[in-house]
Design a protein around this motif. Structure first.
Motif, PDB file in Angstrom:
ATOM      1  N   PHE A  84       0.834  -1.205   0.000  1.00  0.00           N
ATOM      2  CA  PHE A  84       0.000   0.000   0.000  1.00  0.00           C
ATOM      3  C   PHE A  84       0.866   1.251   0.000  1.00  0.00           C
ATOM      4  O   PHE A  84       0.638   2.176  -0.790  1.00  0.00           O
ATOM      5  N   ALA A  85       1.861   1.311   0.869  1.00  0.00           N
ATOM      6  CA  ALA A  85       2.693   2.503   0.987  1.00  0.00           C
ATOM      7  C   ALA A  85       3.433   2.793  -0.317  1.00  0.00           C
ATOM      8  O   ALA A  85       3.503   3.948  -0.765  1.00  0.00           O
ATOM      9  N   GLU A  86       3.991   1.768  -0.932  1.00  0.00           N
ATOM     10  CA  GLU A  86       4.746   1.974  -2.168  1.00  0.00           C
ATOM     11  C   GLU A  86       3.819   2.359  -3.326  1.00  0.00           C
ATOM     12  O   GLU A  86       4.140   3.247  -4.121  1.00  0.00           O
ATOM     13  N   GLY A  87       2.682   1.690  -3.405  1.00  0.00           N
ATOM     14  CA  GLY A  87       1.743   2.013  -4.477  1.00  0.00           C
ATOM     15  C   GLY A  87       1.179   3.415  -4.333  1.00  0.00           C
ATOM     16  O   GLY A  87       1.058   4.158  -5.319  1.00  0.00           O
ATOM     17  N   LEU A  88       0.825   3.786  -3.102  1.00  0.00           N
ATOM     18  CA  LEU A  88       0.273   5.116  -2.868  1.00  0.00           C
ATOM     19  C   LEU A  88       1.311   6.188  -3.174  1.00  0.00           C
ATOM     20  O   LEU A  88       0.996   7.202  -3.818  1.00  0.00           O
ATOM     21  N   ALA A  89       2.539   5.975  -2.734  1.00  0.00           N
ATOM     22  CA  ALA A  89       3.593   6.969  -2.986  1.00  0.00           C
ATOM     23  C   ALA A  89       3.791   7.175  -4.481  1.00  0.00           C
ATOM     24  O   ALA A  89       3.961   8.314  -4.955  1.00  0.00           O
ATOM     25  N   ALA A  90       3.753   6.092  -5.248  1.00  0.00           N
ATOM     26  CA  ALA A  90       3.923   6.206  -6.698  1.00  0.00           C
ATOM     27  C   ALA A  90       2.773   6.988  -7.324  1.00  0.00           C
ATOM     28  O   ALA A  90       2.989   7.843  -8.208  1.00  0.00           O
ATOM     29  N   MET A  91       1.549   6.736  -6.871  1.00  0.00           N
ATOM     30  CA  MET A  91       0.399   7.443  -7.424  1.00  0.00           C
ATOM     31  C   MET A  91       0.456   8.928  -7.077  1.00  0.00           C
ATOM     32  O   MET A  91       0.246   9.794  -7.945  1.00  0.00           O
ATOM     33  N   VAL A  92       0.722   9.234  -5.816  1.00  0.00           N
ATOM     34  CA  VAL A  92       0.756  10.639  -5.396  1.00  0.00           C
ATOM     35  C   VAL A  92       1.859  11.382  -6.143  1.00  0.00           C
ATOM     36  O   VAL A  92       1.653  12.498  -6.634  1.00  0.00           O
ATOM     37  N   THR A  93       3.024  10.774  -6.248  1.00  0.00           N
ATOM     38  CA  THR A  93       4.130  11.406  -6.965  1.00  0.00           C
ATOM     39  C   THR A  93       3.739  11.687  -8.412  1.00  0.00           C
ATOM     40  O   THR A  93       4.007  12.767  -8.953  1.00  0.00           O
TER      41      THR A  93
END
Length: 204
Positions: free
Chosen positions: A188-197
């Motif tokens: 979740f953390a890695e996927g969310l960070a990629a989307m937000v970026t």
């Protein structure tokens, strides 16, 4: 609240019948879903939980679908959070996603409901308004901000559905271990960070 799938007999009272409110019904419905899942929620079961005849519920909500819609909106309000006004819009988007996911994980048996029953427009806007406000402050065009928030919300919901769902032939405990939790948290953390970026980075 009863925690089995069998409805218990409605409680009888020698005095006035219980005074019900819409909030009482929604809270009881969510408790049934949390305990026994969506399939367990019937108007008969709900009336039994509240100690009234099922017909009494129809004065407040006309049918089971209306109850489910009300539960969805109630759950959305649980995810609304006050964000530090000093946060950037990227930080606000991340905080929104984290709060939304936490609400979903607090009610794992309701996740399929949220995946199939959209919340009403006003409730949905209230849920994301603080993020949109931060985007406005930073000059992010509203259509882009809406696309970002909605995309992140779908990611959060889909990820939660993957985490709490039980594949056929497996037990619920198979996906509820410290190792599984750590895996899903990292994903979740890695996927969310990629989307937000991706959404926050200015277009080339």
């Amino acid at each position: 609240m009863a925690t089995t799938g069998e409805p218990r007999p409605a409680r009888r009272s020698s005095g006035r019948p219980p005074q019900l409110s819409r909030d009482d019904i929604v809270s009881a419905a969510l408790a049934v879903i949390d305990a026994d899942g969506l399939e367990a929620l019937t108007m008969r079961r709900l009336g039994a939980e509240l100690g009234v005849a099922a017909m009494s519920l129809y004065r407040h909500l006309p049918n089971r679908e209306a109850v489910l819609a009300a539960v969805v909106n109630h759950l959305a309000t649980e995810a609304i959070t006050d964000l530090d006004p000093g946060r950037s819009w990227a930080e606000s988007l991340t905080a929104f996603a984290t709060a939304y996911r936490q609400m979903l994980l607090n009610h794992p048996r309701a996740v399929p409901l949220l995946a199939t029953h959209p919340m009403d427009v006003h409730t949905g806007l209230a849920l994301i308004q603080v993020v949109l406000d931060r985007a406005d402050t930073e000059g992010v065009p509203r259509p882009h901000a809406l696309t970002a928030v909605q995309s992140v919300a779908v990611f959060v919901l889909g990820h939660a559905l993957a985490q709490v769902g039980t594949p056929p032939g497996t037990s619920a405990t198979a996906v509820d271990t410290p190792e599984a939790t750590e895996y899903y948290d990292r994903w979740f953390a890695e996927g969310l960070a990629a989307m937000v970026t991706g959404f926050v980075r200015p277009a080339a």
